[in-house]
Design a protein around this motif. Structure first.
Motif, mmCIF file in Angstrom:
data_model
loop_
_atom_site.group_PDB
_atom_site.id
_atom_site.type_symbol
_atom_site.label_atom_id
_atom_site.label_comp_id
_atom_site.label_asym_id
_atom_site.label_seq_id
_atom_site.Cartn_x
_atom_site.Cartn_y
_atom_site.Cartn_z
ATOM 1 N N ASP A 547 0.873 -1.170 0.000
ATOM 2 C CA ASP A 547 0.000 0.000 0.000
ATOM 3 C C ASP A 547 0.909 1.217 0.000
ATOM 4 O O ASP A 547 1.543 1.543 1.009
ATOM 5 C CB ASP A 547 -0.902 -0.035 1.234
ATOM 6 N N LYS A 548 0.990 1.906 -1.118
ATOM 7 C CA LYS A 548 1.955 2.992 -1.280
ATOM 8 C C LYS A 548 1.606 4.215 -0.443
ATOM 9 O O LYS A 548 2.473 5.026 -0.126
ATOM 10 C CB LYS A 548 2.051 3.360 -2.762
ATOM 11 N N THR A 549 0.323 4.347 -0.064
ATOM 12 C CA THR A 549 -0.069 5.523 0.725
ATOM 13 C C THR A 549 0.472 5.450 2.147
ATOM 14 O O THR A 549 0.668 6.477 2.785
ATOM 15 C CB THR A 549 -1.601 5.658 0.773
ATOM 16 N N MET A 550 0.678 4.236 2.658
ATOM 17 C CA MET A 550 1.213 4.121 4.023
ATOM 18 C C MET A 550 2.519 3.319 4.053
ATOM 19 O O MET A 550 3.012 2.987 5.129
ATOM 20 C CB MET A 550 0.176 3.467 4.950
ATOM 21 N N ASN A 551 3.031 2.987 2.862
ATOM 22 C CA ASN A 551 4.270 2.228 2.758
ATOM 23 C C ASN A 551 4.233 0.969 3.621
ATOM 24 O O ASN A 551 5.154 0.653 4.361
ATOM 25 C CB ASN A 551 5.475 3.094 3.163
ATOM 26 N N ARG A 552 3.127 0.234 3.482
ATOM 27 C CA ARG A 552 2.924 -0.996 4.254
ATOM 28 C C ARG A 552 2.825 -2.160 3.285
ATOM 29 O O ARG A 552 2.049 -2.108 2.327
ATOM 30 C CB ARG A 552 1.654 -0.871 5.092
ATOM 31 N N THR A 553 3.607 -3.202 3.518
ATOM 32 C CA THR A 553 3.644 -4.353 2.622
ATOM 33 C C THR A 553 3.011 -5.573 3.289
ATOM 34 O O THR A 553 3.343 -5.905 4.440
ATOM 35 C CB THR A 553 5.084 -4.671 2.203
ATOM 36 N N PHE A 554 2.112 -6.227 2.566
ATOM 37 C CA PHE A 554 1.497 -7.479 2.998
ATOM 38 C C PHE A 554 2.117 -8.615 2.182
ATOM 39 O O PHE A 554 2.205 -8.518 0.949
ATOM 40 C CB PHE A 554 -0.013 -7.445 2.776
ATOM 41 N N THR A 555 2.517 -9.673 2.850
ATOM 42 C CA THR A 555 3.201 -10.778 2.171
ATOM 43 C C THR A 555 2.410 -12.079 2.292
ATOM 44 O O THR A 555 1.552 -12.224 3.161
ATOM 45 C CB THR A 555 4.605 -10.988 2.760
ATOM 46 N N ASP A 556 2.722 -13.003 1.404
ATOM 47 C CA ASP A 556 2.145 -14.358 1.405
ATOM 48 C C ASP A 556 0.631 -14.346 1.167
ATOM 49 O O ASP A 556 -0.072 -15.287 1.566
ATOM 50 C CB ASP A 556 2.444 -15.088 2.723
ATOM 51 N N LEU A 557 0.126 -13.308 0.517
ATOM 52 C CA LEU A 557 -1.299 -13.277 0.224
ATOM 53 C C LEU A 557 -1.627 -14.250 -0.902
ATOM 54 O O LEU A 557 -0.857 -14.401 -1.841
ATOM 55 C CB LEU A 557 -1.736 -11.867 -0.184
ATOM 56 N N LEU A 558 -2.764 -14.900 -0.800
ATOM 57 C CA LEU A 558 -3.295 -15.768 -1.842
ATOM 58 C C LEU A 558 -2.525 -17.083 -1.981
ATOM 59 O O LEU A 558 -2.284 -17.578 -3.071
ATOM 60 C CB LEU A 558 -3.359 -15.032 -3.186
ATOM 61 N N ILE A 559 -2.126 -17.643 -0.852
ATOM 62 C CA ILE A 559 -1.691 -19.039 -0.840
ATOM 63 C C ILE A 559 -2.941 -19.896 -0.686
ATOM 64 O O ILE A 559 -3.822 -19.593 0.119
ATOM 65 C CB ILE A 559 -0.692 -19.292 0.306
ATOM 66 N N TYR A 560 -3.026 -20.952 -1.466
ATOM 67 C CA TYR A 560 -4.183 -21.842 -1.396
ATOM 68 C C TYR A 560 -3.909 -22.966 -0.403
ATOM 69 O O TYR A 560 -2.795 -23.485 -0.321
ATOM 70 C CB TYR A 560 -4.505 -22.411 -2.777
ATOM 71 N N GLU A 561 -4.958 -23.318 0.343
ATOM 72 C CA GLU A 561 -4.861 -24.356 1.376
ATOM 73 C C GLU A 561 -5.951 -25.386 1.143
ATOM 74 O O GLU A 561 -7.090 -25.034 0.840
ATOM 75 C CB GLU A 561 -5.034 -23.725 2.763
ATOM 76 N N ASP A 562 -5.610 -26.662 1.292
ATOM 77 C CA ASP A 562 -6.611 -27.720 1.158
ATOM 78 C C ASP A 562 -6.503 -28.670 2.347
ATOM 79 O O ASP A 562 -5.399 -29.005 2.806
ATOM 80 C CB ASP A 562 -6.417 -28.501 -0.137
ATOM 81 N N SER A 563 -7.673 -29.095 2.835
ATOM 82 C CA SER A 563 -7.718 -30.046 3.951
ATOM 83 C C SER A 563 -8.862 -31.016 3.731
ATOM 84 O O SER A 563 -9.804 -30.730 2.981
ATOM 85 C CB SER A 563 -7.906 -29.304 5.282
ATOM 86 N N GLY A 564 -8.780 -32.171 4.383
ATOM 87 C CA GLY A 564 -9.863 -33.139 4.298
ATOM 88 C C GLY A 564 -11.079 -32.685 5.070
ATOM 89 O O GLY A 564 -10.986 -31.874 6.001
ATOM 90 N N ASP A 565 -12.236 -33.219 4.675
ATOM 91 C CA ASP A 565 -13.483 -32.904 5.378
ATOM 92 C C ASP A 565 -14.317 -34.181 5.463
ATOM 93 O O ASP A 565 -14.862 -34.638 4.466
ATOM 94 C CB ASP A 565 -14.253 -31.812 4.635
ATOM 95 N N ILE A 566 -14.407 -34.729 6.659
ATOM 96 C CA ILE A 566 -15.208 -35.934 6.873
ATOM 97 C C ILE A 566 -16.488 -35.587 7.634
ATOM 98 O O ILE A 566 -17.102 -36.453 8.248
ATOM 99 C CB ILE A 566 -14.399 -37.028 7.603
ATOM 100 N N GLY A 567 -16.878 -34.332 7.561
ATOM 101 C CA GLY A 567 -18.114 -33.889 8.193
ATOM 102 C C GLY A 567 -19.303 -34.082 7.272
ATOM 103 O O GLY A 567 -19.424 -35.094 6.580
ATOM 104 N N ASN A 568 -20.169 -33.093 7.227
ATOM 105 C CA ASN A 568 -21.385 -33.193 6.417
ATOM 106 C C ASN A 568 -21.767 -31.806 5.926
ATOM 107 O O ASN A 568 -20.983 -30.862 6.058
ATOM 108 C CB ASN A 568 -22.505 -33.846 7.228
ATOM 109 N N GLU A 569 -22.954 -31.677 5.359
ATOM 110 C CA GLU A 569 -23.354 -30.389 4.819
ATOM 111 C C GLU A 569 -23.475 -29.312 5.898
ATOM 112 O O GLU A 569 -23.395 -28.123 5.598
ATOM 113 C CB GLU A 569 -24.684 -30.523 4.069
#
Length: 909
Positions: A547-569
């Protein structure tokens, strides 16, 4: 306090229109039930009352099959023996929009009053959590009490209520208060809404029954007026109830047993309330429970339904209704009948077991058809109103550009001025079949000598896609259809400063000037920037955003994560001991898709492999109805390809980054999320909810044991403090989680794939695995300060609403080329709706105050004669005064929902 006990027995059935059976099978059962109800009312004068589940759609459903029973139904409703309303359907409050919740109440109350009676209680028997602004909405509608089943006590599957002391309140009665301070009496179904089911008429059985039931009632009741709900899910009428009540009276002569209704019960209850009732505030989401029975993961079940719903709601409330209102202001008819049909068709998908995606597959197939039906009606309204308005715009200013000039108008139906990239399809030359079509001439029609100009003749940079020749047709109101062929192009350009609730007119004309070379937003093959943002795509496909207005950098944005799901709807459950898979250590392919003066786009490709699904043990556990929390199934080692295509778009004058992610899901029993580490120091975050930006804790209460702490959202979630923040907006992605990972990471759910309904039995739902192609869209928005003070929420709300445009011709008109139909200003108000009231013909405009401070709403009079403060059911509450500038002003309290009625005789048809 009166010492004699009163037990109010309210007969009812909780009627899910569709759930573990498809709609029509439930429909058949409904017809039998109402037939039985009417027969019982005919036969037994002591069967005083029946509560028809708070939703008027039941009457419509019944009369589809039994139209001859209308008169009898009407009689019993007018006599008060059948209690109906105030809703049209029993909605899921968090997965339907703010305005959908209001329309549900408006149509329900209108229907109930037309039938001759209304049950004036906010009825939320089985909502999967309750919205924080419900008390304010109910109070504005003249409703002083609400009853609900969830939110302040652990309630799980199969109507199981944990026998623990309630956390928020020691009593089943409490005051429920909205953020603005509005409060209603809240009554919790402490022993659920079936605590009076199947009351025995036999004396011996009744003695045992009542001994248990009275003790359970007394455990939580604050007064001697106790509530017994005589019914349950799809429960048939208890035809011998009168005899059962007589038996109870014989057993307990000191107790008054009343076959009651909510209007009478609440009236008596309110006269005996103790002074020590607690206030509970805002959202009721069972946050002080163990977290395993909140049913919150219905927000990510069958995400494709949520996306269709978001598009349908926005098209009706944020596009069609405003455009129809603008046209109405020019003298055109407002199509109330079409809106009623479109809204009711859409709302038939809003019951909790429907929109939550927690029904059998047949239910959700039918939902897709309803979504399409409602959308098609809305699209017809939009097209007609765009034509009516555009035909009244004076476009003669473009006449000097020649007869081949093609004017078109871009509409902004949001509440704020808007700048952004717009794509418009126009026909540069058309030939009607009736006059003869020269296809070769159309194909060879020159296109490269053209440009876009605005109303002042300024040349606008654009790109053009030649769509070739296309068949189309007009459907005139006064003659037979008119087919034609056209040379069609799609123009993309940046529409700048289009006024709020208004439009701006452009034209595609013969080129007169040559634009100077402009700089690209592209820095290199992995970087782009504009005035506010710098974006770098890393080797693994993640983003580093400054963000150039506050010179603040965010890193590692938009890493995809996958996990199992043995639950239900209903609920997510990760296999024990499993580690999440991520794209953090992968390598992504990146290439440039667009490079224009106003827009840059990259495509990021991840070639991933995911486990094919859960092992065979999961199917066995499901068939044996093993509770999902106790399952030990794991995911298999065999993998399937999972290719993710991500399109990243940056616009010249935008402070946000738009992301569109496409994947073909061939894996089962898993959940896919996008991760956005914020590294913002704060213990709270904010989520767009129903008429509020809800403040929520990052860490759940001590009672919480579920490893997952997912939450609902509408338009966005934001992690911020007073100096910095990150907001993630979405289109129909209603589930997020703020992770307790030391980085306050926002995890946005993109897909959840499961294979069973869950709840009280085994109902396989293979289509809930969501196999096939999916595209999800969201937006990254870094900012200084919190999301309210920096207006980050404005961008998130505008992101929800599509641009709309309409080609027109060169003609005179009464409207200017740039115009705003309703001008207003306030510091913290967010526009919610613009529509026309059916009863009065007045224009109704609704906002809500997003901040915890008083605001001042100013509406520019523009010659209107009257303006008044209204409410959510569109009544005239009080006239608004004009200020010294001749404009109307209204103070707006913190978090207030304010509706204003604009009156002018010319509007009335």
């Amino acid at each position: 306090m009166e010492k004699k006990k009163h037990i109010h027995i309210i007969s009812h059935t909780h009627w899910d229109r569709e759930w573990y059976l498809p709609y029509e099978k439930h429909h058949v059962l409904l017809v039998k039930l109402v037939d039985q109800l009417l027969e019982t009312l005919d036969r037994d004068e002591h069967f005083r009352s029946f509560h028809l589940d708070g939703q008027t759609i039941i009457l419509d459903d019944y009369l589809q099959v039994r139209p001859e029973m209308r008169e009898k139904l009407q009689k019993y409703i007018k006599d008060g023996r059948i209690q109906i309303g105030p809703w049209y359907i029993l909605q899921d409050e968090f997965l339907t929009s703010s305005e959908a919740n209001i329309r549900n109440l408006q149509y329900g109350m209108k229907d109930a009053l037309q039938w001759g009676g209304i049950s004036k209680v906010g009825y939320f028997p089985d909502s999967f959590g309750n919205m924080g602004q419900a008390p304010q909405i109910l109070k504005q509608a003249g409703i002083e009490a609400a009853v609900f089943g969830r939110g302040v006590k652990p309630t799980g599957f199969n109507n199981m209520v944990s026998d623990v002391d309630m956390y928020e309140s020691p009593y089943s009665e409490m005051f429920w208060r909205s953020p603005d301070g509005s409060a209603v009496l809240g009554v919790l179904f402490a022993n659920w809404y079936c605590n009076g089911i199947e009351i025995p008429a036999d004396k011996e059985e009744a003695a045992v029954y009542w001994e248990q039931k009275i003790a359970a009632l007394e455990k939580y009741a604050s007064t001697n007026h106790h509530l017994m709900m005589n019914g349950c899910d799809h429960q048939p009428i208890q035809t011998n109830l009168s005899k059962a009540i007589q038996t109870a009276e014989q057993l307990y002569p000191d107790i008054q047993f009343v076959h009651s209704n909510f209007n009478d019960y609440l009236a008596e209850l309110m006269t005996t309330l103790p002074k020590d009732l607690k206030y509970i505030d805002g959202e009721l989401r069972s946050q002080q429970t163990d977290g395993w029975g909140t049913l919150v993961n219905t927000a990510s079940a069958r995400i494709y339904l949520k996306q269709m719903n978001q598009r349908g709601q926005v098209l009706l409330e944020k596009v069609a209704e405003p455009l129809a209102t603008f046209a109405y202001m020019t003298g055109e008819e407002y199509p109330h009948h079409l809106f009623t049909y479109a809204w009711k068709t859409l709302m038939q998908n809003h019951p909790h077991d429907s929109i939550c995606g927690c029904s059998v597959d047949e239910v959700h197939r039918e939902m897709e058809t309803r979504f399409e039906k409602s959308k098609h009606v809305a699209e017809m309204i939009v097209d007609e109103k765009l034509t009516q308005i555009s035909d009244k715009i004076d476009t003669t200013g473009f006449a000097p550009f020649g007869a081949e000039a093609v004017p078109f108008t871009v509409f902004n139906t949001t509440g704020w001025e808007r700048t952004g990239v717009v794509s418009v399809t126009v026909d540069v030359k058309s030939e009607y079949f009736s006059e003869g079509v020269n296809k070769e001439a159309l194909k060879s029609f020159p296109l490269n000598d053209r440009e876009i100009v605005d109303q002042d003749g300024n040349v606008i940079p654009f790109t053009m896609e030649d769509l070739g020749i296309a068949f189309d047709y007009d459907l005139p109101n006064d003659r037979f259809r008119q087919p034609y062929m056209a040379r069609r192009v799609q123009l993309s350009f940046e529409a700048h400063a289009v006024p709020a609730l208004g439009y701006k007119t452009y034209a595609f004309v013969k080129k007169e000037t040559t634009l100077p070379e402009t700089e690209s937003l592209i820095v290199n093959d992995r970087e782009a920037e504009n005035e506010w943002l710098h974006v770098k795509i890393e080797e693994n496909g993640s983003l580093t955003v400054t963000d150039k207005t506050m010179n603040r950098t965010f890193t590692d944005l938009l890493i995809y994560e996958d996990s199992g799901d043995i639950g239900n709807e209903y609920m997510y459950k990760q296999p024990d001991g499993e580690e999440n898979l991520t794209t953090k250590n992968s390598k992504a392919k990146v290439h440039i898709l667009k490079d224009t003066p106003f827009e840059a786009a990259f495509e990021i490709i991840h070639e991933w492999e995911l486990p094919r699904g859960a092992n065979e043990l999961l199917a066995q556990e499901q068939k044996e109805v093993i509770p999902f929390m106790n399952r030990i199934a794991q995911r298999v080692e065999e993998t399937v390809p999972f290719k993710i295509k991500t399109v990243l778009t940056i616009e010249k004058n935008s402070k946000g980054i738009t992301v569109s992610t496409t994947f073909n899901n061939q894996a089962k029993d898993h959940r896919l999320r996008a991760l956005f580490p914020t590294d913002v120091e704060t213990s709270v975050h904010y989520a767009d909810s129903i008429f509020e930006i809800a403040k929520r804790n990052n860490v759940p209460a001590d009672e919480w044991t579920n490893p997952s702490n997912c939450q609902h959202q509408q338009a966005f979630v934001s992690v911020c403090n007073q100096s910095e923040g990150l907001t993630i907006a979405n289109l129909g992605l209603n589930e997020y989680e703020v992770l307790q990972d030391g980085r306050n990471t926002i995890a946005l759910t993109l897909l959840r794939a499961v294979g069973e309904l869950g709840d009280w039995g085994y109902f396989p739902t293979p289509e809930a695995q969501c196999l096939g192609e999916h595209t999800v869209t969201f937006r990254i928005y870094p900012h200084t300060g919190d999301c309210i003070e920096t207006n980050a929420y404005q961008d998130a709300y505008q992101f929800q609403i599509p641009w709309v445009a309409k080609q027109t011709g060169i003609h005179e008109g009464t409207l200017p080329t740039v115009h705003s139909f309703i001008e207003w200003n306030a510091e913290h108000l967010s526009l919610s709706s613009v529509k026309v009231a059916e009863g009065s013909g007045d224009i109704m405009v609704r906002w809500f105050n997003t901040a915890n401070q008083e605001d001042q709403l100013t509406i520019h009079s523009c010659g209107r004669e009257q303006c008044y403060r209204s409410n959510v059911i569109e009544e005239n509450v009080e006239m608004l005064p004009l200020n010294e500038n001749g404009n109307w002003q209204a103070p707006v309290q913190p978090y207030e929902i304010i509706t204003v009625g604009l009156e002018r005789k010319e509007y009335h048809q």
